[in-house]
Write a protein that holds these residues in place. Structure first.
Motif, PDB file in Angstrom:
ATOM      1  N   ASP A  33       1.842  16.386 -11.078  1.00 40.77           N
ATOM      2  CA  ASP A  33       2.267  17.501 -11.932  1.00 40.77           C
ATOM      3  C   ASP A  33       3.357  17.160 -12.948  1.00 40.77           C
ATOM      4  O   ASP A  33       3.243  17.483 -14.123  1.00 40.77           O
ATOM      5  CB  ASP A  33       2.675  18.706 -11.078  1.00 40.77           C
ATOM      6  CG  ASP A  33       3.864  18.434 -10.161  1.00 40.77           C
ATOM      7  OD1 ASP A  33       4.136  17.256  -9.858  1.00 40.77           O
ATOM      8  OD2 ASP A  33       4.519  19.414  -9.755  1.00 40.77           O
ATOM      9  N   PHE A  99      -8.098  19.852  -4.331  1.00 41.08           N
ATOM     10  CA  PHE A  99      -7.410  18.559  -4.330  1.00 41.08           C
ATOM     11  C   PHE A  99      -7.419  17.961  -2.920  1.00 41.08           C
ATOM     12  O   PHE A  99      -7.079  18.647  -1.955  1.00 41.08           O
ATOM     13  CB  PHE A  99      -5.941  18.725  -4.754  1.00 41.08           C
ATOM     14  CG  PHE A  99      -5.745  19.228  -6.163  1.00 41.08           C
ATOM     15  CD1 PHE A  99      -6.681  19.018  -7.157  1.00 41.08           C
ATOM     16  CD2 PHE A  99      -4.583  19.906  -6.496  1.00 41.08           C
ATOM     17  CE1 PHE A  99      -6.500  19.475  -8.456  1.00 41.08           C
ATOM     18  CE2 PHE A  99      -4.369  20.372  -7.794  1.00 41.08           C
ATOM     19  CZ  PHE A  99      -5.335  20.154  -8.773  1.00 41.08           C
ATOM     20  N   ARG A 165       1.982  23.694  -2.969  1.00 43.13           N
ATOM     21  CA  ARG A 165       0.838  22.979  -2.388  1.00 43.13           C
ATOM     22  C   ARG A 165       0.979  23.054  -0.874  1.00 43.13           C
ATOM     23  O   ARG A 165       1.709  22.277  -0.271  1.00 43.13           O
ATOM     24  CB  ARG A 165       0.820  21.513  -2.850  1.00 43.13           C
ATOM     25  CG  ARG A 165       0.675  21.318  -4.357  1.00 43.13           C
ATOM     26  CD  ARG A 165      -0.716  21.636  -4.867  1.00 43.13           C
ATOM     27  NE  ARG A 165      -0.848  21.382  -6.288  1.00 43.13           N
ATOM     28  CZ  ARG A 165      -0.605  22.273  -7.248  1.00 43.13           C
ATOM     29  NH1 ARG A 165      -0.197  23.496  -6.939  1.00 43.13           N
ATOM     30  NH2 ARG A 165      -0.764  21.956  -8.518  1.00 43.13           N
ATOM     31  N   LEU A 168       0.905  20.219   1.553  1.00 44.06           N
ATOM     32  CA  LEU A 168       2.024  19.270   1.614  1.00 44.06           C
ATOM     33  C   LEU A 168       3.190  19.758   2.464  1.00 44.06           C
ATOM     34  O   LEU A 168       3.981  18.957   2.947  1.00 44.06           O
ATOM     35  CB  LEU A 168       2.537  18.959   0.196  1.00 44.06           C
ATOM     36  CG  LEU A 168       1.536  18.305  -0.756  1.00 44.06           C
ATOM     37  CD1 LEU A 168       2.151  18.115  -2.132  1.00 44.06           C
ATOM     38  CD2 LEU A 168       1.089  16.954  -0.203  1.00 44.06           C
ATOM     39  N   THR A 250      -7.485  21.708 -13.916  1.00 43.40           N
ATOM     40  CA  THR A 250      -6.495  20.794 -13.336  1.00 43.40           C
ATOM     41  C   THR A 250      -5.436  20.432 -14.376  1.00 43.40           C
ATOM     42  O   THR A 250      -5.765  19.964 -15.456  1.00 43.40           O
ATOM     43  CB  THR A 250      -7.180  19.488 -12.854  1.00 43.40           C
ATOM     44  OG1 THR A 250      -8.234  19.829 -11.984  1.00 43.40           O
ATOM     45  CG2 THR A 250      -6.188  18.573 -12.144  1.00 43.40           C
TER      46      THR A 250
END
Ligand code: KDG
Length: 309
Positions: A33, A99, A165, A168, A250
């Motif tokens: 990102d 992802f 996310r 994560l 994306t």
């Protein structure tokens, strides 16, 4: 003197090409990102630099080549001979992109506060960081917070994308860290999707109130195809979505961030910056991958019907 310095993790991207699942091809590209955002800023003409660690591998070289090509300063990028450059796969399902990460133990996840070049950050106009950089490891989270501290101590403005996310980190931790980081920033760029999960609120106005209430002076809530809401205490402005032929979103939010910051450093106000960033982000969805379709400033201006400036 750099306008914008971003800090975080670049990810080599394998983006599923259209076609069946068996024997499918993946386009090799660039993601991550904050790397996407800094490339977007550089393509809009901002003097940009990136802080990260790469593995001593082909994929690391691929990123250095990209940033040099794009005019992003790499003088403080670290090469870590003991860890790989992270990567991810992008597959396209009925509800958009998915992802799949291969990044645990990556070079960037081993960043630590003592790796930070304080003078480099102190000399920038903006420091750009994100929730992803905080999520990949405790030491990278500490590094982001230390970088913010350096920036604030030196009058460098801080921008932050929540980029939630949940693959994560768990939501309670994401929420705690994100909410603690927002008040340290000058501008934040949450997406409506992230903000809904992080705050439990659905109404964009209520989300803006929530974040302004945490003490950040400028909230730019990204509404995807619906545009953006620019909120400051006592002031709300909406930017309408633009119709384009989207194939892959994306990195669109990252393009928005980089394009928005490039306008602020040009001295434009947040509404002008949001109109511009909204167009840049829309254009970036018209091709596959996070970085390849990021438009240049001329392309954004042409799309907005403004010609060159
Ligand atoms: O916003 C796009 C990014 O999410 C993508 O490039 C990969 O950085 C990435 C991540 O961790 O999801």
């Amino acid at each position: 003197q750099l306008d914008i310095v971003a800090l975080g993790e670049p990810l080599v991207e394998f983006n599923q090409a259209t076609g069946g699942a068996e024997g499918v091809n993946y386009r090799l590209g660039h993601g991550g990102d904050t790397s996407n955002a800094i490339v977007a800023a550089a393509r809009q003409g901002a003097r940009s630099g990136y802080l990260t660690a790469l593995g001593d591998d082909t994929f690391g070289d691929m990123f250095v080549d990209l940033w040099r090509r794009e005019g992003v300063d790499t003088s403080e990028v670290i090469c870590d001979g003991d860890a790989p450059t992270g990567l991810y796969f992008v597959t396209h399902g009925p509800s958009g992109h998915v992802f799949s990460y291969r990044r645990a133990g990556s070079a960037a996840s081993r960043l630590k506060p003592s790796s930070l070049p304080a003078d480099y950050i102190a000399g920038a106009g903006f420091l750009h960081v994100s929730g992803i950089s905080q999520a990949i490891s405790d030491s990278c989270c500490d590094t982001v917070l230390a970088a913010i501290e350096i920036a604030r101590a030196n009058g460098v403005k801080v921008s932050y994308d929540t980029n939630l996310r949940l693959k994560l980190w768990p939501l309670p931790r994401a929420r705690a860290i994100t909410h603690a980081t927002v008040p340290l920033c000058d501008v934040i760029f949450p997406s409506l999707e992230d903000a809904t999960v992080l705050t439990g609120l659905e109404d964009p106005e209520a989300i803006a109130d929530f974040y302004l209430g945490l003490g950040v002076p400028l909230v730019v809530l990204k509404l995807g195809a619906q545009g953006a809401l620019v909120a400051r205490p006592g002031d709300r402005q909406r930017v309408a979505g633009l119709k384009v032929d989207t194939v892959d979103a994306t990195g669109a939010g990252d393009t928005f961030d980089g394009a928005f910051l490039s306008m602020l450093v040009r001295g434009e106000d947040p509404l002008e910056a949001a109109l511009y960033a909204n167009a840049a982000a829309a254009l970036s969805t018209c091709g596959y991958g996070a970085v390849a379709p990021i438009p240049t400033r001329d392309q954004v201006l042409a799309f907005l019907g403004q010609g060159k400036r």
